[in-house]
Design a protein around this motif. Structure first.
Motif, short mmCIF file in Angstrom:
data_model
loop_
_atom_site.label_atom_id
_atom_site.label_comp_id
_atom_site.label_asym_id
_atom_site.label_seq_id
_atom_site.Cartn_x
_atom_site.Cartn_y
_atom_site.Cartn_z
N LEU A 99 0.62 -1.22 0.00
CA LEU A 99 0.25 -0.12 0.00
C LEU A 99 0.80 1.35 -0.05
CD1 LEU A 99 -3.13 -0.89 2.26
CD2 LEU A 99 -2.95 -0.82 0.04
N GLN A 100 1.99 1.09 -0.05
CA GLN A 100 2.96 2.10 -0.23
C GLN A 100 2.85 2.89 -1.71
OE1 GLN A 100 4.39 3.37 2.66
NE2 GLN A 100 3.17 1.73 3.47
N TYR A 101 2.50 4.01 -1.64
CA TYR A 101 2.24 4.85 -3.09
C TYR A 101 1.11 4.18 -3.61
CZ TYR A 101 7.22 6.36 -2.31
OH TYR A 101 8.23 6.76 -1.66
N ALA A 102 0.27 3.63 -2.98
CA ALA A 102 -0.93 3.09 -3.70
C ALA A 102 -2.23 4.00 -3.51
CB ALA A 102 -1.54 1.85 -2.81
N PHE A 103 -2.76 4.12 -4.55
CA PHE A 103 -3.94 5.29 -4.63
C PHE A 103 -5.34 4.50 -5.29
CE2 PHE A 103 0.07 7.72 -4.65
CZ PHE A 103 -0.43 8.82 -3.69
N LYS A 104 -6.45 5.24 -5.12
CA LYS A 104 -7.80 4.73 -5.34
C LYS A 104 -7.72 4.36 -6.87
CE LYS A 104 -12.30 3.87 -4.25
NZ LYS A 104 -12.83 3.34 -2.99
N THR A 105 -8.42 3.27 -7.52
CA THR A 105 -8.55 3.25 -8.98
C THR A 105 -9.84 4.17 -9.31
OG1 THR A 105 -7.73 1.06 -8.59
CG2 THR A 105 -9.09 1.57 -10.74
N PRO A 106 -9.48 4.86 -10.10
CA PRO A 106 -10.83 5.91 -10.54
C PRO A 106 -11.47 5.34 -11.85
CG PRO A 106 -8.59 6.62 -11.81
CD PRO A 106 -8.20 5.51 -10.84
N GLY A 107 -12.77 5.55 -11.80
CA GLY A 107 -13.52 5.19 -12.90
C GLY A 107 -13.27 5.63 -14.44
N LEU A 108 -13.48 5.16 -15.42
CA LEU A 108 -13.03 5.55 -16.63
C LEU A 108 -14.09 6.22 -17.48
CD1 LEU A 108 -10.49 2.81 -17.53
CD2 LEU A 108 -10.13 5.04 -16.35
N ARG A 109 -15.26 6.35 -17.01
CA ARG A 109 -16.46 7.01 -17.95
C ARG A 109 -16.20 8.23 -17.93
NH1 ARG A 109 -20.49 3.71 -19.70
NH2 ARG A 109 -20.21 1.44 -19.08
N GLU A 110 -16.62 9.21 -19.00
CA GLU A 110 -16.65 10.54 -19.38
C GLU A 110 -14.98 10.93 -19.27
OE1 GLU A 110 -18.97 11.99 -20.94
OE2 GLU A 110 -20.46 10.15 -20.59
N LEU A 111 -14.05 10.31 -19.69
CA LEU A 111 -12.81 10.74 -19.42
C LEU A 111 -12.47 11.90 -20.39
CD1 LEU A 111 -10.75 7.49 -19.62
CD2 LEU A 111 -11.29 9.02 -17.65
N ARG A 112 -13.34 12.15 -21.48
CA ARG A 112 -13.00 13.33 -22.32
C ARG A 112 -13.11 14.71 -21.71
NH1 ARG A 112 -17.43 13.02 -26.86
NH2 ARG A 112 -16.27 11.37 -27.39
N GLY A 113 -14.04 14.79 -20.54
CA GLY A 113 -14.07 16.10 -20.04
C GLY A 113 -13.11 16.26 -18.67
N ARG A 114 -12.11 15.44 -18.65
CA ARG A 114 -11.53 15.37 -17.27
C ARG A 114 -10.09 16.26 -17.36
NH1 ARG A 114 -12.42 10.06 -14.23
NH2 ARG A 114 -14.33 9.50 -14.79
N ALA A 115 -9.73 16.40 -18.71
CA ALA A 115 -8.30 17.23 -18.76
C ALA A 115 -7.04 16.68 -18.36
CB ALA A 115 -8.54 18.50 -18.56
N HIS A 116 -7.11 16.35 -16.91
CA HIS A 116 -5.90 15.89 -16.24
C HIS A 116 -5.96 14.55 -15.51
CE1 HIS A 116 -4.07 19.89 -17.12
NE2 HIS A 116 -5.30 20.39 -16.43
N PHE A 117 -5.22 13.86 -15.28
CA PHE A 117 -5.25 12.45 -14.92
C PHE A 117 -4.12 12.03 -13.89
CE2 PHE A 117 -6.65 12.83 -19.37
CZ PHE A 117 -7.86 12.44 -19.06
N MET A 118 -4.43 11.01 -13.05
CA MET A 118 -3.83 10.43 -11.96
C MET A 118 -4.02 11.13 -10.55
SD MET A 118 -2.77 8.37 -14.15
CE MET A 118 -1.86 7.28 -12.99
N HIS A 119 -3.62 10.87 -9.62
CA HIS A 119 -4.14 11.35 -8.18
C HIS A 119 -3.55 12.82 -8.10
CE1 HIS A 119 0.01 10.09 -7.22
NE2 HIS A 119 -0.10 11.08 -6.13
N ASP A 120 -2.52 13.03 -8.73
CA ASP A 120 -1.90 14.44 -8.70
C ASP A 120 -1.98 15.28 -10.00
OD1 ASP A 120 -0.47 12.76 -10.23
OD2 ASP A 120 1.61 13.14 -9.22
N GLY A 121 -2.89 14.45 -10.78
CA GLY A 121 -3.08 15.52 -12.06
C GLY A 121 -1.73 15.61 -12.77
N SER A 122 -0.79 14.89 -12.77
CA SER A 122 0.34 15.02 -13.26
C SER A 122 0.45 14.60 -14.75
CB SER A 122 1.36 14.20 -12.85
OG SER A 122 0.98 12.89 -12.68
N LEU A 123 -0.57 13.87 -15.33
CA LEU A 123 -0.63 13.63 -16.78
C LEU A 123 -1.81 14.42 -17.46
CD1 LEU A 123 0.13 10.02 -16.56
CD2 LEU A 123 2.02 11.60 -17.04
N ASP A 124 -1.26 15.03 -18.54
CA ASP A 124 -2.23 16.10 -19.17
C ASP A 124 -3.12 15.26 -20.35
OD1 ASP A 124 -1.40 17.75 -17.48
OD2 ASP A 124 0.10 18.86 -19.00
N SER A 125 -2.71 13.97 -20.52
CA SER A 125 -3.83 13.41 -21.88
C SER A 125 -3.63 11.95 -21.51
CB SER A 125 -3.18 13.62 -23.12
OG SER A 125 -1.89 12.98 -23.20
#
Length: 346
Positions: free
Chosen positions: A258-284
């Motif tokens: 559980l070190q560096y473990a984060f909740k699995t997000p759902g994948l629906r409506e990804l087109r409207g989310r803009a940033h990804f991962m728990h820290d928003g570190s990925l832009d696409s």
């Protein structure tokens, strides 16, 4: 207790995606498709059953800045319906202008999530989430005691609580129950993928079908993003967090997994989310697929399901085509506003 999803969501939207070179489907495709069938009802816990008046009270509280110290922020400030119930930012914007700790998660399909809530699992259930942001000094900055006082002093809210609960008292627990009831009604609308799962072979492209096979097969995405809501509700180190950003490990320091473990997000409506991962570190989404293709940071806590994939550019494009079929469009983002008035009685 549950009620029909069909009353909560709008009609399916279809999108045209160019058909690519034909390819034989994976032998397991039919079995995989069956695992993604839409549920017939929205589950509500016995401890907080659905009622129309409670849901309407929760909706009103969700959009009302009365629950912030200076009356300028509401739950909807970060969870915006037209942005897939997130905010479009890399990380949530704090009350005084700085970034908060995490990327704002979407509220879509939380009714089907089990276990703990929050990127790091700090909340025991959906009811417990509400006063995290409400009482946080950097967010809404309102104590539970002051929230109860304000709502009790408001004649409209006093009447609403009296109608939603057995006695008229406004309490923290009832604020939590009302908000959670409304949030369980935030359900994504049928997408082209759902039409395909239901039997419409023309609902998605051949590229998307190949992407579906990869998603469930060699790419192994379904190991965590499973079922209709595309989340196993659990916590995994996928090779992103660094340093003190240890996720669930903050609360379970003795567990290596559980070190560096984060909740699995759902994948629906990804087109409207803009940033990804728990820290928003990925832009696409392309960057997300590249991360998984590399396997993230290799360390003892990294999930055994994560490994370098060596996907080709064509395979990555097919996975992107599949993920795009999980978008229903704007209708799914706003349909929930009408749910409390339209939902059948339990």
């Amino acid at each position: 207790m549950a009620w029909k999803v069909g009353a909560a969501v709008s009609a399916a939207l279809t999108m045209g995606i160019a058909v690519s070179v034909a390819q034989a489907p994976a032998p397991q495709r039919a079995a995989w498709r069956a695992e993604y069938r839409a549920p017939e009802s929205i589950p509500f816990p016995e401890s907080n059953p659905y009622s129309r008046v409670k849901a309407e009270l929760g909706r009103r509280l969700f959009f009302d800045p009365i629950l912030s110290g200076d009356r300028t922020r509401s739950c909807a400030s970060c969870h915006q319906p037209d942005l897939a119930w997130t905010d479009g930012l890399r990380r949530a914007l704090g009350r005084t202008g700085g970034d908060m700790e995490f990327h704002t998660p979407s509220l879509l399909n939380l009714a089907w999530q089990e276990g703990r809530f929050g990127w790091d699992g700090k909340f025991r259930d959906l009811e417990a989430v509400a006063f995290g942001p409400i009482s946080a000094p950097g967010n809404m900055n309102l104590s539970a005691e002051e929230a109860v006082r304000r709502l009790s002093a408001d004649p409209g809210y006093a009447a609403a609580f009296a109608g939603a609960f057995p006695d008229p008292a406004v309490t923290r627990e009832r604020i939590e129950a009302a908000l959670a009831t409304f949030e369980r009604l935030i359900v994504s609308a049928p997408a082209p993928f759902d039409a395909w799962v239901a039997g419409d072979e023309g609902a998605i492209s051949e590229a998307a079908k190949r992407g579906f096979d990869l998603f469930n097969g060699r790419a192994n995405c379904a190991a965590c993003h499973s079922g209709w809501s595309f989340s196993d509700g659990s916590f995994h180190d996928v090779g992103v967090g660094r340093g003190e950003d240890v996720g669930r490990g903050r609360f379970v320091p003795t567990s290596q997994a559980l070190q560096y473990a984060f909740k699995t997000p759902g994948l629906r409506e990804l087109r409207g989310r803009a940033h990804f991962m728990h820290d928003g570190s990925l832009d696409s989404l392309a960057a997300v697929i590249d991360l998984y293709d590399r396997g993230g940071i290799d360390r003892p806590s990294r999930s055994s399901e994560i490994r370098p994939l060596n996907l080709s550019a064509a395979e990555k494009a097919d996975i992107l085509a599949f993920l795009d079929t999980l978008n229903a469009g704007a209708a799914s983002s706003v349909a929930v506003a009408d749910i409390p008035a339209a939902a059948p009685k339990p």
